[in-house]
Design an enzyme around this catalytic site. Sequence first.
Site, PDB file in Angstrom:
ATOM      1  N   ARG A 164       0.838  -1.224   0.000  1.00 40.63           N
ATOM      2  CA  ARG A 164       0.000   0.000   0.000  1.00 40.63           C
ATOM      3  C   ARG A 164       0.864   1.261   0.000  1.00 40.63           C
ATOM      4  O   ARG A 164       0.514   2.272   0.608  1.00 40.63           O
ATOM      5  CB  ARG A 164      -0.946   0.042   1.211  1.00 40.63           C
ATOM      6  CG  ARG A 164      -1.827  -1.159   1.385  1.00 40.63           C
ATOM      7  CD  ARG A 164      -2.952  -1.245   0.345  1.00 40.63           C
ATOM      8  NE  ARG A 164      -3.878  -2.274   0.713  1.00 40.63           N
ATOM      9  CZ  ARG A 164      -3.820  -3.532   0.278  1.00 40.63           C
ATOM     10  NH1 ARG A 164      -2.865  -3.912  -0.562  1.00 40.63           N
ATOM     11  NH2 ARG A 164      -4.718  -4.412   0.672  1.00 40.63           N
ATOM     12  N   SER A 238     -10.694   0.501   3.641  1.00 39.53           N
ATOM     13  CA  SER A 238      -9.903   0.311   4.874  1.00 39.53           C
ATOM     14  C   SER A 238      -9.322   1.661   5.304  1.00 39.53           C
ATOM     15  O   SER A 238      -8.630   2.308   4.517  1.00 39.53           O
ATOM     16  CB  SER A 238      -8.749  -0.649   4.628  1.00 39.53           C
ATOM     17  OG  SER A 238      -9.226  -1.830   4.052  1.00 39.53           O
ATOM     18  N   GLU A 334      -4.394   4.617   6.234  1.00 44.81           N
ATOM     19  CA  GLU A 334      -4.170   4.371   4.804  1.00 44.81           C
ATOM     20  C   GLU A 334      -4.807   5.510   3.984  1.00 44.81           C
ATOM     21  O   GLU A 334      -4.305   5.902   2.938  1.00 44.81           O
ATOM     22  CB  GLU A 334      -4.814   3.025   4.434  1.00 44.81           C
ATOM     23  CG  GLU A 334      -4.636   2.637   2.985  1.00 44.81           C
ATOM     24  CD  GLU A 334      -5.175   1.242   2.694  1.00 44.81           C
ATOM     25  OE1 GLU A 334      -4.711   0.261   3.308  1.00 44.81           O
ATOM     26  OE2 GLU A 334      -6.069   1.147   1.840  1.00 44.81           O
TER      27      GLU A 334
END
Length: 338
Positions: A164, A238, A334
């Site tokens: 990520r 998320s 994130e």
Amino acid sequence: MEIKENISLRKYNTFGIDVQAKYFASFDSIEQLQDILLLPNFQHESKLILGGGSNILFTKNVAALVLKNEISGIEVVEEDDQFVFLKAGAGIAWHELVKYCVHHQYAGVENLALIPGNVGASPMQNIGAYGVEVKEVFHSLEAIHINSKEKVVFTKSDCEFGYRESVFKHAQRNQFVITSVTYRLLKKPKYNIAYGAIAKELEVMGVQELSISSIAQAVINIRNSKLPNPESIGNAGSFFKNPELPKTQFDVLKMEFPDIVGYMNEMDKVKVAAGWLIEQCGWKGYRKGDAGCHDKQALVLVNFGHATGTEIHNLSEEIISTVTAKFGILLEREVNIF
Ligand code: FAD
Ligand code: NAP
């Protein structure tokens, strides 16, 4: 080209947060983008590049020129016996690209079906799901440097992809507008169904022979059953990354919390399911006002209606403190906060 003033960004972010952009413009070609960047009145304004707004939390009005990328087009630029090189405009919806690949039998992105957002953001955090990351099919990208207005090509190694992560979240943050991405797709599929519920879903679907389209459909079914659709409940997927811990730290935690969920990664670290940590702290299904934690996946923070970005952000702070207190693990967001 039109530069609008004081525009609500509510419909431009999947959290549905109602903040205003000082200036707003969209562009559908590199030339249009370069013209906007050259406008004398806006040389000194900060710039915020917007794709589908599905990985963003706005906590205040945006005192910048928001540039909405609408560059379209998908074309095969090269192919050989094994691979097809597909160049896609940054403004194409990611799932449209997946559908295009499924339709043409180009393999590699079927596990990434139904991820919201646009092609241009796919390298930003090296989007990933169900055991596949975009870096596996990434070939190169073209971007415009915001200050010099020059076109720059980034190869895979230039992008410094991680879990990520990419260079665009670090050293090159807010420096470039990605205008197109070229993917290298397989003509002969290598199926990956080992992850999560895919194999089980394929069984439920009665699939006898694997195909790119059946895997994409299995992923779509699982995602639809588990994740909130931003059209009905605001969210950005998320909210936190899954933390990666040294094995020794994980082993100690495992003694105290035998059910803790973790997976060894290639770096010999253990990736811990952040959703499990958050759930253990009692947040799953929590709601305060219109800010909350999804009842099927605690990793997803939601806006039930009129929550402000600050309320969602405050909730994320509370979650971080409780997870730190219980497990000694510091969760990292994130979602991009503006
Ligand atoms: P935006 O939210 O518009 O932007 C994200 C960041 O990228 C911002 O910093 C923005 O400035 C920058 N940016 C966007 N476009 C450009 C560009 N062209 N050039 C330069 N900078 C740019 N993510 C996953 O990885 N895996 C998943 O499985 C997943 N599932 C999700 C499920 C749901 C329901 C939701 C709402 C989100 C999910 N996400 C997932 C997160 C999100 O969809 C992805 O991160 C997606 O790539 C974001 O794309 P976007 O176009 O909406 O980016
Ligand atoms: P899940 O299947 O309930 O799994 C929970 C977590 O465990 C996931 O985060 C996943 O890590 C990890 N995991 C599961 N099986 C694994 C395996 N075999 N090997 C290694 N790690 C494993 O997760 P979910 O919430 O329903 O999401 C399913 C997939 O979609 C995941 O890949 C997830 O990343 C992706 N997704 C991402 C977002 C986002 O915004 N980033 C939002 C929704 C879904 P990984 O996250 O590393 O895969």
